[in-house]
Design a protein around this motif. Structure first.
Motif, PDB file in Angstrom:
ATOM      1  N   HIS A   8      45.832  44.017  50.191  1.00  9.29           N
ATOM      2  CA  HIS A   8      46.934  44.525  49.346  1.00  9.29           C
ATOM      3  C   HIS A   8      46.295  45.305  48.200  1.00  9.29           C
ATOM      4  O   HIS A   8      45.323  44.842  47.590  1.00  9.29           O
TER       5      HIS A   8
ATOM      6  N   LYS B  22      44.245  38.578  41.504  1.00  5.85           N
ATOM      7  CA  LYS B  22      43.200  37.553  41.368  1.00  5.85           C
ATOM      8  C   LYS B  22      42.835  37.359  39.897  1.00  5.85           C
ATOM      9  O   LYS B  22      42.479  36.278  39.466  1.00  5.85           O
TER      10      LYS B  22
ATOM     11  N   TYR C 272      45.529  43.381  45.077  1.00  6.05           N
ATOM     12  CA  TYR C 272      44.939  42.044  45.254  1.00  6.05           C
ATOM     13  C   TYR C 272      43.966  41.658  44.129  1.00  6.05           C
ATOM     14  O   TYR C 272      44.034  40.552  43.589  1.00  6.05           O
TER      15      TYR C 272
ATOM     16  N   GLU D   9      44.412  40.145  51.359  1.00  5.62           N
ATOM     17  CA  GLU D   9      43.202  40.650  50.684  1.00  5.62           C
ATOM     18  C   GLU D   9      43.153  42.172  50.648  1.00  5.62           C
ATOM     19  O   GLU D   9      42.512  42.757  49.784  1.00  5.62           O
TER      20      GLU D   9
END
Ligand SMILES: Cc1ncc(COP(=O)(O)O)c(C=O)c1O
Length: 393
Positions: free
Chosen positions: A296, A303, A299, A294
């Motif tokens: 990164h 997503k 991220y 999470e």
């Protein structure tokens, strides 16, 4: 030429089916003549013409072969392109992509990229008069500033190999469209199960089919998927002229592997999450590179554009000695080049996959003597952890 009836001409695009049904049923799926559930391997070099000027649509296997065609149609369906082309390796596929360039053309690539792609650019196409700039494609301002009047193409890996950097496909697509550039995405790491770049604005998708698509470490293959007739014509000519199409048996092995792509990708993803979290807590591990964390930096982009993070993790150990002990100490995990198969493979990018990258660039990226890449397989996650633990000591 007159066409005889071609039973392999029509295929169903599987509109309305979910992805995990599409991988199972391919283009035609069954043999339309005999009903054989397993699509036949057309192990033939050439095809009989019943009379002068009459053809079944197949003339010579370098040009067209029904087994390769079934694989190509399957990949066009899965990546949501119009046409696909199956090559004898990922490198051959990439060579044909770079074959779109003319002397004097400039290409912008991800700064962290598979060593073989770097080699095609720097060692082959540079000598033919093409120019290459490697940048972090997550930085779209840098991308805009790097575009020149002779820029023709942007070539992206996301996540990158091996540092797992993530770039925004939609944002880059907007820039490439505004500047009339060809936008290519290497989708080897995530496959269309997790990411479909053509739907996000890319023009061309390439794969090392050797990896997750095949999934069993038993074939070398490459795929190109396009969405325009102009690009399709280019790759048709490449296959016909270079003669580097994927042979029928290898095409069949890939078709067979693709049937379980969804199941395998789910398990790779599930296992990688568990192993990445475990690695992060190990005292001898300095840093873990994994797009699914999470925290990164990419991220949120992941997503937005992917439905999973895949099975690839890289990490830096506390010393070269620990790295050597790990590579020599693993028992179930295999110390070998490549990725994406059922077996967990551990790789040393410095002397294997990224040896072609100049030392100063490798050092800047973080590919040093303590750096390891691991392709998490579909074994039991606890067995992968137990093996890493005993080898790390
Ligand atoms: C991301 C990526 N692209 C392309 C290739 C080249 O594919 P192949 O080894 O099938 O020629 C590789 C190989 O490791 C790769 O990892």
């Amino acid at each position: 030429m007159m066409r005889q009836e071609n039973y392999y001409e029509n295929y169903d695009k599987k509109e309305g089916l979910h992805f995990d049904s599409k991988v199972v049923h391919g283009g035609q799926g069954c043999d339309p003549i005999t009903g054989a559930v397993s699509f036949p391997i057309f192990q033939t070099a050439t095809f009989r013409h019943r009379a002068f000027g009459v053809s079944t649509g197949y003339d010579y296997s370098r040009l067209q072969n029904p087994t390769r065609q079934e694989l190509e149609r399957t990949m066009a369906i899965l990546e949501e392109g119009t046409e696909a082309f199956a090559f004898s390796s990922g490198q051959a596929a990439n060579m044909s992509v770079f074959g779109m360039l003319k002397p004097g053309d400039h290409v912008i690539l991800s700064d962290d990229i598979y060593g073989g792609t770097f080699r095609i650019a720097e060692d082959i196409f540079s000598a033919l008069g093409c120019e290459f700039t490697f940048i972090d494609l997550a930085d779209t301002d840098c991308l805009k500033a790097t575009i020149r009047s002779n820029t023709r193409m942007v070539f992206m890996e996301t996540p990158t190999n091996p540092m797992m950097k993530v770039a925004d496909i939609q944002k880059v697509a907007q820039i490439t469209k505004e500047n009339n550039l060809i936008f290519v995405v290497d989708n080897t790491f995530l496959t269309p199960y997790f990411q479909r770049p053509l739907l996000l604005g890319a023009d061309i998708v390439v794969h090392s089919g050797t990896k997750y698509l095949c999934g069993h470490n038993d074939v070398i293959a490459g795929l190109v998927i396009v969405k325009s007739e102009e690009h399709a014509a280019h790759f048709r000519l490449q296959l016909k002229s270079r003669g580097n199409g994927l042979p029928p048996f290898d095409s069949w092995l890939l078709l067979r592997g693709i049937k379980t792509l969804s199941l395998r990708m789910q398990k790779h993803d599930e296992n990688a999450k568990i192993v990445a979290e475990w690695l992060r807590k190990h005292p001898k591990v300095k840093k873990v590179y994994y797009a699914g964390f999470e925290d990164h930096v990419g991220y949120e982009i992941s997503k937005k554009q992917c439905t999973g993070f895949g099975g690839m993790i890289s990490f830096e150990l506390d010393s070269e000695e620990t790295a050597m002990n790990l590579l020599s100490g693993v028992k179930m995990i295999l110390f070998a080049e490549s990725l994406g198969g059922t077996e967990t493979l551990i790789t040393y990018p410095l002397t294997q996959t990224h040896e072609s990258i100049p030392a100063d660039i490798r050092e800047k990226l973080g590919i040093n003597k303590s750096f390891i890449r691991i392709s998490i397989g579909i074994e039991n996650a606890q067995d992968i952890i137990n093996d890493l633990e005993q080898a790390l000591g």
